[in-house]
Design an enzyme around this catalytic site. Sequence first.
Site, PDB file in Angstrom:
ATOM      1  N   LYS A  11      -4.192  -2.575  13.934  1.00 56.84           N
ATOM      2  CA  LYS A  11      -3.365  -1.504  13.377  1.00 56.84           C
ATOM      3  C   LYS A  11      -3.085  -0.432  14.433  1.00 56.84           C
ATOM      4  CE  LYS A  11      -5.256  -2.330   8.764  1.00 56.84           C
ATOM      5  NZ  LYS A  11      -6.062  -1.726   7.674  1.00 56.84           N
ATOM      6  N   TYR A  51       1.676  -6.237   2.130  1.00 60.48           N
ATOM      7  CA  TYR A  51       0.789  -5.593   1.160  1.00 60.48           C
ATOM      8  C   TYR A  51       1.299  -5.710  -0.276  1.00 60.48           C
ATOM      9  CZ  TYR A  51      -1.845  -3.357   4.960  1.00 60.48           C
ATOM     10  OH  TYR A  51      -2.636  -3.110   6.052  1.00 60.48           O
ATOM     11  N   ASN A 114      -9.196   1.716   9.695  1.00 60.69           N
ATOM     12  CA  ASN A 114     -10.260   0.738   9.889  1.00 60.69           C
ATOM     13  C   ASN A 114      -9.900  -0.319  10.941  1.00 60.69           C
ATOM     14  OD1 ASN A 114      -8.495  -0.898   8.461  1.00 60.69           O
ATOM     15  ND2 ASN A 114      -9.853  -1.191   6.711  1.00 60.69           N
ATOM     16  N   HIS A 117      -6.604  -5.699  10.256  1.00 60.84           N
ATOM     17  CA  HIS A 117      -6.435  -6.457   9.027  1.00 60.84           C
ATOM     18  C   HIS A 117      -6.729  -7.897   9.378  1.00 60.84           C
ATOM     19  CE1 HIS A 117      -4.737  -8.404   5.519  1.00 60.84           C
ATOM     20  NE2 HIS A 117      -4.193  -9.251   6.376  1.00 60.84           N
ATOM     21  N   GLU A 128       0.756 -14.749   5.223  1.00 61.08           N
ATOM     22  CA  GLU A 128       0.859 -13.661   6.186  1.00 61.08           C
ATOM     23  C   GLU A 128       1.365 -14.144   7.541  1.00 61.08           C
ATOM     24  OE1 GLU A 128      -2.714 -11.081   4.076  1.00 61.08           O
ATOM     25  OE2 GLU A 128      -3.090 -11.987   6.018  1.00 61.08           O
TER      26      GLU A 128
END
Length: 138
Positions: A11, A51, A114, A117, A128
């Site tokens: 990310k 998402y 975080n 992913h 994905e």
Amino acid sequence: MPIETTLVLIKPGGVQRNLIGTIAQRIEQRGLTLSGLKLIKAERATAEEHYAEHRERPFFGSVVDYLTSGPIVAMAVTGENATKAIRTMMGATNPVDAAPGTIRGDFALSIEDNLTHSSSDPEAAARELSLWFPEGTL
């Protein structure tokens, strides 16, 4: 054991903190192969589709905003039990619960940032990967 290909996204926070090489190195040192790798700016439509299962959740807008806020790295990772191996390497979604030695346990402090992913299961990985690697992988 099954050979799988799964998705890892680094990310914007991980890219900004120059953790691309560290994360890729850990994946390779585990014995997994990078079969796709690209630095991109996520399109909003792609992030929303990524998402989609969370569309009705209150955090949907903020996670899409975050994923599209800066460059990300998309990696296709191939190997024996790749999906589960990667999930274990990344650690708990909330970094304060992530074990030392995991990516999040070693490098992240908040659930909002975080760092990564990773696909939850092989079916999610297939969906994905088609979003982030429409051209396919090696």
